[in-house]
Design a protein around this motif. Structure first.
Motif, PDB file in Angstrom:
ATOM      1  N   GLU A   1      12.525  22.593  64.098  1.00 44.20           N
ATOM      2  CA  GLU A   1      13.872  23.174  64.027  1.00 44.20           C
ATOM      3  C   GLU A   1      14.636  22.549  62.876  1.00 44.20           C
ATOM      4  OE1 GLU A   1      16.312  23.240  67.607  1.00 44.20           O
ATOM      5  OE2 GLU A   1      14.500  22.931  68.789  1.00 44.20           O
TER       6      GLU A   1
ATOM      7  N   SER B   1      12.498  29.292  55.674  1.00 39.70           N
ATOM      8  CA  SER B   1      12.966  27.921  55.722  1.00 39.70           C
ATOM      9  C   SER B   1      13.200  27.389  54.319  1.00 39.70           C
ATOM     10  CB  SER B   1      11.924  27.059  56.445  1.00 39.70           C
ATOM     11  OG  SER B   1      12.133  25.701  56.205  1.00 39.70           O
TER      12      SER B   1
ATOM     13  N   ASP C   1      18.820  22.796  61.372  1.00 37.04           N
ATOM     14  CA  ASP C   1      20.167  23.353  61.432  1.00 37.04           C
ATOM     15  C   ASP C   1      20.792  23.243  60.047  1.00 37.04           C
ATOM     16  OD1 ASP C   1      22.986  23.682  61.690  1.00 37.04           O
ATOM     17  OD2 ASP C   1      22.884  23.098  63.793  1.00 37.04           O
TER      18      ASP C   1
ATOM     19  N   ARG D   1      14.326  18.711  63.758  1.00 38.15           N
ATOM     20  CA  ARG D   1      13.383  18.269  64.795  1.00 38.15           C
ATOM     21  C   ARG D   1      12.005  18.535  64.220  1.00 38.15           C
ATOM     22  NH1 ARG D   1      11.040  20.134  69.759  1.00 38.15           N
ATOM     23  NH2 ARG D   1      11.799  22.234  69.365  1.00 38.15           N
TER      24      ARG D   1
END
Length: 139
Positions: A22, A2, A24, A31
């Motif tokens: 999450e 990440s 994107d 999220r």
């Protein structure tokens, strides 16, 4: 891996129980999960609005870090919160997204949802886009 792996989680995120669920990288949408604590309750037994606003601010802010691949973060200039329902103790999920990202200003939006799926608050924000050079890095 990440984009958050290279950075130290700030104390405010630790206080909120912030956890990335999450991200994107194409859109910057995130999220996240946070925990509403008893210490944050008002006399009515619900989470005080300032803590709800803090959870939303920590939902919106990471969107710029995600979208820019860790090159920029944002500093909130204006945060507008609409409180839709009482925020009760427990787990919350924040949904954050970029409405528009410029070179120096970002427009952000998001929602905070309780464990029963009820949207308790929404927010929009204007934020200054800042290079990540000054952020604490893991090392």
């Amino acid at each position: 891996m990440s984009v958050f792996d290279g950075f130290v989680k700030p104390p405010c995120a630790e206080t909120l129980g912030w956890e990335l669920l999450e991200a994107d990288e194409d859109t910057g949408a995130v999220r996240v999960r946070m925990q509403g604590r008893r210490e944050w309750c008002n006399p009515g037994g619900n989470i005080q609005g300032g803590f709800v606003a803090a959870m939303l601010d920590d939902t919106l802010g990471p969107t710029v870090l995600v979208k820019t691949g860790g090159e920029h973060y944002c500093a909130t200039v204006n945060l507008n919160v609409s409180f839709l329902a009482p925020a009760r103790l427990g787990e919350f999920t924040g949904h954050g997204r970029i409405v528009r990202l410029g070179k120096s200003v970002a427009f952000l939006a998001g929602e905070l949802v309780d464990r029963d799926g009820n949207t308790v608050a929404t927010a929009t924000a204007t934020a200054r886009v800042v290079p990540t050079g000054a952020l604490a890095k893991k090392g």
